[in-house]
Motif scaffolding. Structure first.
Motif, PDB file in Angstrom:
ATOM      1  N   ALA A 218       0.832  -1.209   0.000  1.00  0.00           N
ATOM      2  CA  ALA A 218       0.000   0.000   0.000  1.00  0.00           C
ATOM      3  C   ALA A 218       0.865   1.257   0.000  1.00  0.00           C
ATOM      4  O   ALA A 218       0.603   2.204  -0.744  1.00  0.00           O
ATOM      5  N   ARG A 219       1.907   1.272   0.826  1.00  0.00           N
ATOM      6  CA  ARG A 219       2.789   2.444   0.888  1.00  0.00           C
ATOM      7  C   ARG A 219       3.450   2.703  -0.468  1.00  0.00           C
ATOM      8  O   ARG A 219       3.549   3.846  -0.923  1.00  0.00           O
ATOM      9  N   ILE A 220       3.898   1.636  -1.100  1.00  0.00           N
ATOM     10  CA  ILE A 220       4.528   1.778  -2.415  1.00  0.00           C
ATOM     11  C   ILE A 220       3.538   2.362  -3.422  1.00  0.00           C
ATOM     12  O   ILE A 220       3.871   3.254  -4.206  1.00  0.00           O
ATOM     13  N   GLY A 221       2.303   1.874  -3.389  1.00  0.00           N
ATOM     14  CA  GLY A 221       1.287   2.384  -4.308  1.00  0.00           C
ATOM     15  C   GLY A 221       0.977   3.854  -4.072  1.00  0.00           C
ATOM     16  O   GLY A 221       0.807   4.624  -5.026  1.00  0.00           O
ATOM     17  N   LEU A 222       0.897   4.263  -2.809  1.00  0.00           N
ATOM     18  CA  LEU A 222       0.611   5.661  -2.489  1.00  0.00           C
ATOM     19  C   LEU A 222       1.738   6.573  -2.964  1.00  0.00           C
ATOM     20  O   LEU A 222       1.495   7.643  -3.532  1.00  0.00           O
ATOM     21  N   ILE A 223       2.969   6.148  -2.733  1.00  0.00           N
ATOM     22  CA  ILE A 223       4.118   6.975  -3.154  1.00  0.00           C
ATOM     23  C   ILE A 223       4.177   7.049  -4.679  1.00  0.00           C
ATOM     24  O   ILE A 223       4.372   8.133  -5.256  1.00  0.00           O
ATOM     25  N   ALA A 224       3.999   5.908  -5.337  1.00  0.00           N
ATOM     26  CA  ALA A 224       4.053   5.886  -6.800  1.00  0.00           C
ATOM     27  C   ALA A 224       2.963   6.761  -7.405  1.00  0.00           C
ATOM     28  O   ALA A 224       3.215   7.555  -8.329  1.00  0.00           O
TER      29      ALA A 224
END
Length: 403
Positions: A218-224
């Motif tokens: 989820a964190r990776i998706g939000l940053i991306a």
């Protein structure tokens, strides 16, 4: 009629009603995002109408974004156990109210209040729309429901500016907002007709927002998504001036190019669905990188207008896929906390939108439109590498704390 034939007919009717409900949510999403971006195409006449500078009038675009970034998690928590059908209808009503205030505002302060109401609707509707749409159809059709609603979002994103520019010239900017309010009335009637009662499954609180943010995927998706949205809007905010000034298009040429961008964006949403089903990590990375490359190509081919417009349309096509990929990524990260994921995604996207537009403005003023496109493209490409950091197809928690 035989029993099995009657059952089959009832199922077909139920399926049709479910997809009509999905379409009504997609229409609401289209109305929402179109309303959000209308002022970009009408900034000069709005500024002239209220006797303010274009910079001040630009608050009509940036202010709702910041309000939406705050409203998304707040509205998700405040909704609690409220029936999700009620939430959708109330948010659509807020869009109508915003358009009515904008159309009738006697001064810029009242106009801006209407735009702040829109910001609340942006945060609320975006957070719930896709999650509710997926509940209306079988699980196997969830990606298709996501792509239809995301197509509404993509269509609004790419249609808002050209609709504002063309319709504003024809009938005046106040009538554009009035027409949008009328469209909203039709959409809200469809939602009341086709959306069933949708009791809350998992009410979201602060702890569950934090739970979702702790999921690595989820964190990776939000940053991306933040990087790609920022890069896109660094350039997209100034697409109309690029077509007009850099490519020397007249009003009709600008309108046709923007219309091509819009149609390509809608097609891209459905292409994004097919890519996301196959491999969500590669889908988000490839679509994000493609957006960046086509943004840079659109600027670098300023001396070849036909080729530049083709790059603009490919830009629209690839960016149309991004919202679908991001939504599927959030769902894959944690299906049970999807509303929390949508809220955080909206916050990240809206902050990136406002920041990207602001950075783009500084670059245009200091170095020209080409510089804004180059930086925007590079930021998108950087965002494309971030999904590759995720190596797990599913990082969702198997259990949740009790409500």
């Amino acid at each position: 009629m035989r029993p099995h034939e009657e059952c089959s007919e009832q199922n077909a009717t139920s399926d049709a009603a479910s997809w009509a409900g999905v379409a009504s949510i997609a229409a609401g999403a289209f109305l929402l995002v179109t309303t959000e971006f209308l002022p970009i195409g009408m900034l000069s006449p709005i500024a002239a109408g209220f006797r303010v500078t274009e910079g001040t009038a630009g608050l009509a675009v940036t202010a709702p974004g910041f309000i939406a970034a705050i409203a998304a998690p707040v509205m998700t928590i405040a909704a609690g156990r409220v029936d999700r059908r009620t939430v959708i209808v109330v948010m659509t009503l807020a869009i109508i109210v915003s358009n009515v205030i904008a159309a009738a505002a006697p001064d810029f302060t009242i106009f801006l209040i209407g735009r702040l109401i829109l910001g609340v609707a942006v945060g609320g509707l975006w957070s719930f729309a896709v999650a509710i749409g997926r509940r209306l159809v079988p699980e196997s059709a969830g990606a298709r429901a996501t792509s239809i609603i995301s197509a509404g979002i993509s269509a609004g994103t790419v249609c808002g500016m050209p609709v504002g520019a063309v319709a504003g010239d024809l009938v005046g900017w106040r009538w554009v907002f009035a027409a949008n309010a009328l469209l909203g009335l039709l959409i809200i009637l469809a939602q009341v007709r086709f959306l069933p009662r949708l009791p809350t499954i998992v009410p979201i609180n602060v702890a569950r927002l934090i739970d979702f943010a702790r999921v690595p995927m989820a964190r990776i998706g939000l940053i991306a998504s933040g990087f790609v949205a920022a890069g896109h809007f660094i350039a997209y905010t100034f697409l109309e001036p690029h077509l007009r000034d850099s490519l020397a298009f007249g009003q009709s040429g600008v309108a046709l190019a923007l219309a091509g961008y819009a149609v390509a964006g809608i097609a891209g949403a459905f292409a994004g669905e097919h890519l996301a089903i196959r491999n969500i990590r590669q889908a988000l990375a490839v679509s994000s990188a493609a957006v960046g490359l086509f943004v840079v190509a659109a600027a670098s081919l300023a001396g070849a207008p036909t080729a530049a417009v083709i790059m603009v349309m490919l830009w629209g096509f690839t960016f149309g896929a991004v919202p679908v990929c991001v939504q599927v990524w959030m769902f894959t990260s944690s299906p049970k906390l999807y509303e929390a994921g949508s809220a955080l995604m909206v916050s990240a996207f809206q902050v990136a939108l406002a920041a990207g537009a602001a950075v783009g403005g500084l670059l245009v003023d200091s170095s020209g439109i080409g510089a804004a496109f180059l930086v925007g493209g590079v930021v998108c490409v950087v965002g494309a590498f971030i999904p590759l950091l995720s190596r797990t197809p599913d990082a969702s928690p198997s259990t949740l704390p009790p409500p």
